[in-house]
Design a protein around this motif. Structure first.
Motif, PDB file in Angstrom:
ATOM      1  N   GLN A  13       0.826  -1.210   0.000  1.00  7.18           N
ATOM      2  CA  GLN A  13       0.000   0.000   0.000  1.00  7.18           C
ATOM      3  C   GLN A  13       0.861   1.262   0.000  1.00  7.18           C
ATOM      4  O   GLN A  13       0.525   2.265  -0.643  1.00  7.18           O
ATOM      5  CB  GLN A  13      -0.927  -0.005   1.213  1.00  7.18           C
ATOM      6  N   ALA A  14       1.984   1.202   0.702  1.00  3.76           N
ATOM      7  CA  ALA A  14       2.846   2.376   0.830  1.00  3.76           C
ATOM      8  C   ALA A  14       3.798   2.546  -0.340  1.00  3.76           C
ATOM      9  O   ALA A  14       4.050   3.673  -0.793  1.00  3.76           O
ATOM     10  CB  ALA A  14       3.644   2.297   2.133  1.00  3.76           C
ATOM     11  N   GLU A  15       4.351   1.438  -0.849  1.00  3.72           N
ATOM     12  CA  GLU A  15       5.456   1.525  -1.796  1.00  3.72           C
ATOM     13  C   GLU A  15       5.200   0.841  -3.137  1.00  3.72           C
ATOM     14  O   GLU A  15       5.911   1.103  -4.108  1.00  3.72           O
ATOM     15  CB  GLU A  15       6.723   0.897  -1.171  1.00  3.72           C
ATOM     16  N   GLY A  16       4.249  -0.063  -3.207  1.00 11.35           N
ATOM     17  CA  GLY A  16       4.026  -0.812  -4.440  1.00 11.35           C
ATOM     18  C   GLY A  16       3.368   0.025  -5.516  1.00 11.35           C
ATOM     19  O   GLY A  16       2.622   0.968  -5.230  1.00 11.35           O
ATOM     20  N   ARG A  17       3.626  -0.329  -6.769  1.00 11.09           N
ATOM     21  CA  ARG A  17       2.943   0.363  -7.855  1.00 11.09           C
ATOM     22  C   ARG A  17       1.495  -0.124  -7.934  1.00 11.09           C
ATOM     23  O   ARG A  17       1.116  -1.143  -7.334  1.00 11.09           O
ATOM     24  CB  ARG A  17       3.687   0.178  -9.177  1.00 11.09           C
ATOM     25  N   LEU A  18       0.693   0.566  -8.691  1.00 12.98           N
ATOM     26  CA  LEU A  18      -0.731   0.270  -8.752  1.00 12.98           C
ATOM     27  C   LEU A  18      -0.992  -1.168  -9.200  1.00 12.98           C
ATOM     28  O   LEU A  18      -1.912  -1.815  -8.688  1.00 12.98           O
ATOM     29  CB  LEU A  18      -1.425   1.258  -9.699  1.00 12.98           C
ATOM     30  N   LEU A  19      -0.200  -1.698 -10.132  1.00 16.01           N
ATOM     31  CA  LEU A  19      -0.430  -3.049 -10.620  1.00 16.01           C
ATOM     32  C   LEU A  19      -0.357  -4.060  -9.487  1.00 16.01           C
ATOM     33  O   LEU A  19      -1.252  -4.913  -9.345  1.00 16.01           O
ATOM     34  CB  LEU A  19       0.585  -3.407 -11.708  1.00 16.01           C
ATOM     35  N   ARG A  22      -3.351  -3.754  -7.157  1.00 18.33           N
ATOM     36  CA  ARG A  22      -4.558  -4.345  -7.730  1.00 18.33           C
ATOM     37  C   ARG A  22      -4.482  -5.877  -7.727  1.00 18.33           C
ATOM     38  O   ARG A  22      -5.480  -6.561  -7.465  1.00 18.33           O
ATOM     39  CB  ARG A  22      -4.748  -3.840  -9.162  1.00 18.33           C
ATOM     40  N   LEU A  23      -3.310  -6.407  -8.035  1.00 18.42           N
ATOM     41  CA  LEU A  23      -3.136  -7.863  -7.996  1.00 18.42           C
ATOM     42  C   LEU A  23      -3.353  -8.402  -6.581  1.00 18.42           C
ATOM     43  O   LEU A  23      -4.035  -9.416  -6.391  1.00 18.42           O
ATOM     44  CB  LEU A  23      -1.734  -8.236  -8.492  1.00 18.42           C
ATOM     45  N   PHE A  24      -2.784  -7.744  -5.598  1.00 18.59           N
ATOM     46  CA  PHE A  24      -2.948  -8.176  -4.209  1.00 18.59           C
ATOM     47  C   PHE A  24      -4.425  -8.201  -3.847  1.00 18.59           C
ATOM     48  O   PHE A  24      -4.923  -9.175  -3.253  1.00 18.59           O
ATOM     49  CB  PHE A  24      -2.176  -7.244  -3.275  1.00 18.59           C
ATOM     50  N   ASP A  25      -5.142  -7.149  -4.199  1.00 18.89           N
ATOM     51  CA  ASP A  25      -6.573  -7.076  -3.870  1.00 18.89           C
ATOM     52  C   ASP A  25      -7.362  -8.184  -4.569  1.00 18.89           C
ATOM     53  O   ASP A  25      -8.284  -8.766  -3.985  1.00 18.89           O
ATOM     54  CB  ASP A  25      -7.138  -5.713  -4.284  1.00 18.89           C
ATOM     55  N   ALA A  26      -7.012  -8.476  -5.820  1.00 23.02           N
ATOM     56  CA  ALA A  26      -7.747  -9.495  -6.567  1.00 23.02           C
ATOM     57  C   ALA A  26      -7.415 -10.907  -6.089  1.00 23.02           C
ATOM     58  O   ALA A  26      -8.273 -11.789  -6.081  1.00 23.02           O
ATOM     59  CB  ALA A  26      -7.464  -9.364  -8.058  1.00 23.02           C
ATOM     60  N   ILE A  27      -6.169 -11.134  -5.675  1.00 20.35           N
ATOM     61  CA  ILE A  27      -5.738 -12.467  -5.247  1.00 20.35           C
ATOM     62  C   ILE A  27      -6.190 -12.765  -3.821  1.00 20.35           C
ATOM     63  O   ILE A  27      -6.677 -13.865  -3.529  1.00 20.35           O
ATOM     64  CB  ILE A  27      -4.209 -12.601  -5.366  1.00 20.35           C
TER      65      ILE A  27
END
Length: 286
Positions: A13-19, A22-27
């Motif tokens: 949430q702090a450092e990752g890019r949007l992709l 979004r992948l984390f949320d979907a998985i």
């Protein structure tokens, strides 16, 4: 030792890019696979390929097969065979292929910041990334003439015994063999590929902390991998323990190579943090 899922999430949430977010949320959550596809559209070019540093070790905007592979990996991670993305991307790959094979990159990358290992060797068509791309298309269930031509090239190369010694390329071949429909043929070919991988100095049968290399968790990144049975439990447990121990105080995982920029480093840390989280959760270690 167990890694902490929530601190990994906070790192992304702090450092990752949007992709990766979004992948984390979907998985792991209730995120939409279509949201992942929406992010990927921002990396797509008019020729149907993907670029703009989707694979962060080179900051080139032009379409490159390696960036297409990252796009396919993202779609496969959320089981989303988006035809509007896959079709044009396969058309791009077919247009740059030679004899069914594509290279990782093209000389256009030389005009942009890139990691030191992105040199002339990446311009030669070969099993890396052709095998990975083809395996992902089978995983996604997407038919295309590029997939058919690449499959012919790969079987000819595998069965002629002319595979390269390059360890990443051999691992790409295992990714192809994991999903190609001819399971008997794949099962017959896989042991020899694994033998060559494990014989490489780059392969770490047991953990070598701080050193760059491939491990059993690159070959069997999930507990349901068809290649898990190729490793004994002691090997897998040692590497899972090591992977968990590498989580940093900020919740993310480090990388063991030099990317071309600080932005690239953070992007890579987001990628490997998501990978580590997926692997550890799959094996029940997080």
């Amino acid at each position: 030792m167990s890694a902490d899922f929530r601190t990994a999430e906070r790192f992304l949430q702090a450092e990752g890019r949007l992709l990766e977010r979004r992948l984390f949320d979907a998985i792991f959550g209730e995120g939409s696979p279509e949201a992942v596809a929406g992010v990927l559209r921002g990396y797509r070019n008019a020729d149907g390929g993907f670029g703009h540093g989707l694979e962060p070790d080179k900051r080139c905007p032009a379409s490159l097969p390696i960036d297409v592979e990252v796009a396919f990996q993202s779609l496969a991670a959320v089981n989303h065979p988006d035809r509007e993305l896959l079709g044009p991307a396969c058309d791009f790959l077919a247009g740059v292929a030679r004899g069914g094979a594509v290279p990782l990159a093209f000389p256009v990358i030389e005009g942009y910041p890139r990691a030191a290992h992105w040199t002339e060797w990446t311009y030669e068509p070969g099993v890396n990334p052709t095998a990975g791309l083809t395996g992902l298309l089978y995983q996604l269930g997407f038919e295309h003439p590029f997939r058919d031509a690449a499959t012919r090239y790969l079987w000819e190369t595998i069965e002629a015994g002319t595979l390269p010694d390059e360890t990443h390329g051999l691992n790409e071949v295992l990714n192809f063999l994991a999903y190609v429909p001819d399971r008997d043929r794949a099962a017959k070919a896989a042991p020899a590929i694994l033998e060559r991988i494990t014989a490489s100095p780059l392969f770490q049968a047991m953990p070598k902390p701080g050193e760059y290399g491939l491990t059993p968790l690159h070959v069997a990144a999930a507990a349901d991998s068809p290649w898990r049975e190729l490793f004994d439990d002691a090997q897998l447990d040692a590497h899972l323990e090591q992977l968990a121990s590498l989580q940093q105080e900020d919740g993310g995982w480090p990388i063991t190579w030099d990317p071309p920029s600080q932005a690239s480093r953070l992007e890579w840390r987001g990628i490997v943090t998501l990978q580590a989280t997926r692997t550890l959760r799959s094996y029940g270690k997080m």
